[in-house]
Design an enzyme around this catalytic site. Structure first.
Site, mmCIF file in Angstrom:
data_model
loop_
_atom_site.group_PDB
_atom_site.id
_atom_site.type_symbol
_atom_site.label_atom_id
_atom_site.label_comp_id
_atom_site.label_asym_id
_atom_site.label_seq_id
_atom_site.Cartn_x
_atom_site.Cartn_y
_atom_site.Cartn_z
ATOM 1 N N ASP A 1 -1.147 -6.279 -0.588
ATOM 2 C CA ASP A 1 -1.307 -5.657 0.735
ATOM 3 C C ASP A 1 -2.768 -5.284 0.977
ATOM 4 O OD1 ASP A 1 0.120 -4.947 2.952
ATOM 5 O OD2 ASP A 1 1.079 -3.184 2.055
ATOM 6 N N ASP B 1 0.842 -1.207 0.000
ATOM 7 C CA ASP B 1 0.000 0.000 0.000
ATOM 8 C C ASP B 1 0.874 1.254 0.000
ATOM 9 O OD1 ASP B 1 0.888 -0.179 2.586
ATOM 10 O OD2 ASP B 1 -1.077 0.036 3.533
ATOM 11 N N SER B 2 2.207 1.066 0.026
ATOM 12 C CA SER B 2 3.123 2.195 -0.192
ATOM 13 C C SER B 2 2.860 2.814 -1.566
ATOM 14 C CB SER B 2 4.582 1.733 -0.089
ATOM 15 O OG SER B 2 4.799 0.571 -0.863
ATOM 16 N N LYS C 1 -1.141 -9.605 2.567
ATOM 17 C CA LYS C 1 -0.343 -9.189 3.720
ATOM 18 C C LYS C 1 -1.177 -8.229 4.552
ATOM 19 C CE LYS C 1 3.186 -5.980 3.551
ATOM 20 N NZ LYS C 1 2.707 -4.957 4.516
ATOM 21 N N GLU D 1 9.441 -4.539 10.155
ATOM 22 C CA GLU D 1 9.800 -3.195 9.659
ATOM 23 C C GLU D 1 10.427 -2.359 10.776
ATOM 24 O OE1 GLU D 1 7.009 -1.239 7.089
ATOM 25 O OE2 GLU D 1 8.147 0.644 7.130
ATOM 26 N N GLU E 1 -1.062 -5.808 8.461
ATOM 27 C CA GLU E 1 -0.239 -5.304 9.560
ATOM 28 C C GLU E 1 -0.861 -5.653 10.909
ATOM 29 O OE1 GLU E 1 0.402 -1.071 9.069
ATOM 30 O OE2 GLU E 1 1.119 -1.335 7.014
HETATM 31 O O1 KIV Z 1 3.506 -1.172 1.670
HETATM 32 C C1 KIV Z 1 4.667 -1.592 1.579
HETATM 33 O O2 KIV Z 1 5.381 -1.301 0.624
HETATM 34 C C2 KIV Z 1 5.182 -2.446 2.641
HETATM 35 C C3 KIV Z 1 6.626 -2.817 2.614
HETATM 36 C C4 KIV Z 1 7.557 -1.719 2.540
HETATM 37 C C5 KIV Z 1 6.970 -3.809 3.644
HETATM 38 O O3 KIV Z 1 4.432 -2.828 3.480
#
Ligand code: KIV
Length: 277
Positions: A83, A44-45, A112, A181, A114
């Site tokens: 994510d 989600d970055s 994924k 992280e 968190e």
């Molecule tokens: O959203 C993301 O890019 C991440 C990674 C940097 C681990 O969660």
């Protein structure tokens, strides 16, 4: 043959390090896959490096589906992890399952999310539906940024103990690997040695079973943040600015387009046309 979750877990058993890069679009995902990266993480970055938000909070399921779809169409060999964005899994287990299903239907191999032990029941419920889950502890951009700002995790005995317990809870819940992280490297080492599933570090030192970085950071394409843990392999933003200004000056001076860049009519047809007009 495309990598499976089992292949990734087996890499830890075989002592092979796992390489992970974030990916959000078809072109760059194809190149990362061609270069042999083990996992393409559609993080989600994307909200920050592609969509220009300040943080990952505004990212929606619809946006993640677009990125996951593009990356999954590009991948030949890598495992694709999608994510789950903020508030797509926290409110209820039923949300978590249906949103995980949406990312799998768009092409992700796994999802994924968190969170530490508080997410164990959610992870276990998603895994029971047959969807593999990668956990994510330590600094959690969707929430830690709101409460503490950007801060290294696990620097004291109590916080380190909590992180180790979180990792064990996620493994027991059925996660197939865990992102660590910005966790102090001592704690990452203890976690990596205490669980059988691979740890994927970002800013968490050498002892993790794999490493992940944001593709824009290693290519030098995102200038807003430059965390200490990033290794920049290229300075593409300079190259892009230079290429674009050269294009602008070529257009201005008439150097572009040149003959090899345009198309011509048949000579006879052109003669007829000239006579007519
Ligand atoms: O959203 C993301 O890019 C991440 C990674 C940097 C681990 O969660």
């Amino acid at each position: 043959m495309s990598r499976t979750v089992k292949d990734i877990v087996d890499m830890k058993k075989a002592g092979k390090k796992i390489s992970v890069l974030t990916s959000y679009d078809y072109a760059l995902a194809s190149l990362c896959d061609k270069a042999g990266v083990d996992i393409l993480l559609v993080g989600d970055s994307a909200g920050m490096v592609v969509l220009g938000y300040e943080n990952t909070i505004p990212v929606t399921m619809e946006q993640m589906e677009i990125f996951v779809g593009a990356v999954s169409r590009a991948k030949q060999n890598a495992l694709v992890v999608g994510d789950l964005p903020f508030m797509s899994y926290q409110a209820s287990i039923s949300d978590a399952i249906s949103n995980s299903g949406r990312l799998i239907k768009t092409g992700a191999d796994t999802v994924k999310l968190e969170g530490g032990y508080v997410m164990a029941d959610t992870i276990s419920a998603i895994v029971k539906t047959g969807i593999p889950v990668m956990g994510h502890i330590g600094f959690q951009p969707q929430t830690t940024a709101l409460t503490q700002g950007y801060k290294v995790q696990g620097k004291t005995f109590e916080t380190a103990k909590q992180l180790i317990e979180d990792a064990k809870a996620l493994e027991a819940a059925g996660a197939f690997s865990i992102v660590l992280e910005m966790v102090s490297h001592e704690v990452s080492k203890i976690i990596s040695e205490s669980i059988d599933i691979p740890t994927i570090g970002i800013g968490s030192g050498l002892h993790c079973d794999g490493q992940v970085l944001v593709i824009h950071d290693i290519l030098g394409l995102y200038e807003k943040l430059k965390p200490k843990f990033v290794k920049q392999y290229l300075s593409l933003s300079n190259d892009v600015v230079q290429a674009v200004s050269k294009f602008k000056s070529d257009v201005g001076s008439g150097l572009f387009p040149a003959e090899e860049n345009w198309f011509s009519m048949e000579k006879e047809e052109y003669e007829k046309l000239k006579k007519a007009f």
